[in-house]
Design a protein around this motif. Structure first.
Motif, PDB file in Angstrom:
ATOM      1  N   SER A  18       0.825  -1.305   0.063  1.00  0.00           N
ATOM      2  CA  SER A  18      -0.117  -0.144   0.028  1.00  0.00           C
ATOM      3  C   SER A  18       0.736   1.129  -0.040  1.00  0.00           C
ATOM      4  CB  SER A  18      -0.887  -0.009   1.161  1.00  0.00           C
ATOM      5  OG  SER A  18      -1.712   1.317   1.227  1.00  0.00           O
ATOM      6  N   ILE A 102      -5.852   4.564  -0.911  1.00  0.00           N
ATOM      7  CA  ILE A 102      -4.828   3.642  -1.658  1.00  0.00           C
ATOM      8  C   ILE A 102      -4.524   2.571  -0.892  1.00  0.00           C
ATOM      9  CG2 ILE A 102      -2.836   3.621  -3.359  1.00  0.00           C
ATOM     10  CD1 ILE A 102      -3.340   6.337  -3.954  1.00  0.00           C
ATOM     11  N   HIS A 104      -4.399  -1.725   0.356  1.00  0.00           N
ATOM     12  CA  HIS A 104      -4.570  -3.067   0.185  1.00  0.00           C
ATOM     13  C   HIS A 104      -4.692  -4.206   1.287  1.00  0.00           C
ATOM     14  CE1 HIS A 104      -3.228  -1.585  -3.652  1.00  0.00           C
ATOM     15  NE2 HIS A 104      -1.913  -1.204  -3.105  1.00  0.00           N
ATOM     16  N   GLU A 109      -9.019  -2.327   2.671  1.00  0.00           N
ATOM     17  CA  GLU A 109      -9.648  -2.341   1.247  1.00  0.00           C
ATOM     18  C   GLU A 109     -10.859  -3.147   1.555  1.00  0.00           C
ATOM     19  OE1 GLU A 109      -8.258  -4.186  -3.110  1.00  0.00           O
ATOM     20  OE2 GLU A 109      -6.818  -4.564  -1.152  1.00  0.00           O
ATOM     21  N   GLY A 126     -13.039   5.521  -5.344  1.00  0.00           N
ATOM     22  CA  GLY A 126     -13.009   3.995  -5.410  1.00  0.00           C
ATOM     23  C   GLY A 126     -14.437   3.418  -4.987  1.00  0.00           C
ATOM     24  N   SER A 132     -16.482  -3.175  -2.033  1.00  0.00           N
ATOM     25  CA  SER A 132     -14.929  -3.185  -1.274  1.00  0.00           C
ATOM     26  C   SER A 132     -15.035  -4.667  -0.566  1.00  0.00           C
ATOM     27  CB  SER A 132     -14.668  -2.115  -0.521  1.00  0.00           C
ATOM     28  OG  SER A 132     -14.609  -1.124  -1.238  1.00  0.00           O
ATOM     29  N   SER A 330     -10.392  -4.439  -5.995  1.00  0.00           N
ATOM     30  CA  SER A 330     -10.970  -3.154  -5.906  1.00  0.00           C
ATOM     31  C   SER A 330     -10.136  -1.844  -5.950  1.00  0.00           C
ATOM     32  CB  SER A 330     -11.975  -2.918  -4.739  1.00  0.00           C
ATOM     33  OG  SER A 330     -11.244  -3.057  -3.533  1.00  0.00           O
ATOM     34  N   CYS A 331      -8.712  -2.319  -5.281  1.00  0.00           N
ATOM     35  CA  CYS A 331      -7.788  -1.277  -5.448  1.00  0.00           C
ATOM     36  C   CYS A 331      -6.154  -2.096  -5.861  1.00  0.00           C
ATOM     37  CB  CYS A 331      -7.637  -0.497  -4.153  1.00  0.00           C
ATOM     38  SG  CYS A 331      -6.476   0.678  -3.826  1.00  0.00           S
ATOM     39  N   LEU A 335      -2.187   0.807  -8.860  1.00  0.00           N
ATOM     40  CA  LEU A 335      -3.470   1.022  -9.422  1.00  0.00           C
ATOM     41  C   LEU A 335      -3.839   0.865 -10.764  1.00  0.00           C
ATOM     42  CD1 LEU A 335      -4.181   4.801  -7.729  1.00  0.00           C
ATOM     43  CD2 LEU A 335      -4.940   2.429  -6.914  1.00  0.00           C
TER      44      LEU A 335
END
Length: 391
Positions: A18, A102, A104, A109, A126, A132, A330-331, A335
């Motif tokens: 991350s 941002i 993980h 996340e 997001g 998520s 999702s993230c 990216l």
């Protein structure tokens, strides 16, 4: 200028991943449009802010955090979203207009962080809470994919306690899938805790390791003659754009954490996250396969109600040409900016589009009714209603 709070880190096995993704992104954001305010969540769940967090070198010596950064909390005050210092004397450190997680992995996340941001009301970039959460849970994700008839490999799943209580039965079910198989913790990303197993002995070892990371485990069919391809989808439920398709290169049965993040050489230097992984762009697919991957990607994105920029991973049997959806991120690491560059969308523009999508979605949600102005408790006899509590 938009005050943009970039949130990263957190209590997750993907903590460092991350940091890499966030620092990359912050250094590519348009400083004429955004005042970038880094917000780092430590493994101990403390929140920090300070310009030093934009420098990757800061994280090589964590004592620098206390020296150059302030410990803060994010809260809402009179309709404003502020970072307030922690300590006896409370004061505002900064104000935010928009949050950009941002992050993980678990605790960040998986909808946990998104739920907090939604609770205080700050718009954020997001996917929403539900998308998520589903994206983080590989089992629920598969169940959603099945609801819209997307092609998947055979699999079984179970809880750690079920395996401890009845391992023989679970091993029998796994054997019916046919070796080799892949064993995964249900809620982790970045290939953490994932192992292949070619026999029962390896399967037991793989399950034992996966259980150290999660209470839900998946055992799934390993695709023969494997090609792994990924595609990114950008947008919301009513509008989507597709990136190019990449073919992921690995010498292992599956793309490992080392393939993704520990790739370092004398030429390239330290890993740059998923941007460092070996890949072929565009993937070597037929026109028919390309069309199928794109169609499945859109269906998966809409089925989960995803938003922003996600990456969807696929497994292809090179011999039979059969395509299986693997999972949605999702993230995604870095990216997935490298999937947009061949379309002449550089990282700065991609980030700008993601932010604009968040603003657009926030405005759309403001047109919906989420609460009523009327108070159904008005006129309620409080004293009478509280009698039962006094006993």
């Amino acid at each position: 200028m938009i005050k943009l709070g970039v949130i990263f880190g957190g209590e997750s096995v993907e903590h460092e991943v991350s940091i890499i993704s966030a620092v990359q992104a912050m250094n590519k954001m348009d400083n004429e449009k955004y005042e970038v305010i880094p917000i780092y969540i430590s493994k101990e769940k403390d929140w920090y802010t300070g310009d030093a967090l934009k420098d990757i070198e800061t994280y090589s010596d964590m004592s620098l955090l206390k020296r150059y950064c302030k410990k803060v909390v994010l809260l809402r005050r009179k309709g404003r979203f502020i970072l307030q210092n922690q300590g006896f004397f409370k004061r505002e450190i900064n104000e935010l207009d928009l949050a950009f997680p941002i992050v993980h992995g678990t605790s960040v996340e998986d909808g946990t962080l998104q739920g907090y941001l939604k609770t205080i009301g700050i718009p954020f970039v997001g996917s929403d809470v539900l998308a998520s959460a589903i994206s983080q849970d590989k089992i629920v994700q598969k169940q959603v994919f099945a609801s819209v008839d997307l092609p998947m490999t055979d699999y079984i799943w179970f809880y750690d306690t079920e395996y401890i209580d009845n391992s023989d039965e679970i091993l029998k079910k796994a054997k019916k899938i046919g070796y080799p198989v892949i064993v995964k913790p249900a809620s982790l990303g970045s290939s953490v805790g994932i192992k292949s197993a070619h026999n029962e002995e390896e399967l037991i070892k793989a399950i034992d390791e996966a259980i150290t990371y999660d209470n839900k485990i998946i055992v799934e069919e390993m695709v023969e003659n494997l090609t792994e391809v990924n595609i990114s989808v950008l947008g919301s439920y009513d509008d989507q754009e597709l990136s190019v398709i990449e073919e992921v290169m690995s010498d292992n049965d599956l793309l490992t954490f080392e393939d993704k993040y520990l790739g370092e050489s004398k030429k390239s230097g330290p890993s740059k996250g998923m941007a460092s992984a070996s890949r072929k762009i565009p993937a070597d697919l037929t026109e028919k396969q390309t069309k199928q991957v794109r169609e499945i990607a859109i269906s998966a994105f809409k089925a989960l109600g995803s938003c922003g920029n996600v990456r969807i991973d696929f497994l292809i049997n090179k011999k039979t040409k059969k395509i299986y959806i693997n999972e949605i991120n999702s993230c995604p690491g870095s990216l997935a900016f490298y999937l947009w560059e061949p379309l002449n969308i550089d990282y700065t523009e991609l980030l700008d589009r993601m932010i604009n999508i968040a603003i657009k979605e926030y405005r759309k949600k403001k047109t919906k009714i989420y609460s009523f102005e009327s108070n159904i408790l008005e006129g309620f006899s409080g004293a009478k209603g509280l009698k039962g509590l006094k006993k």
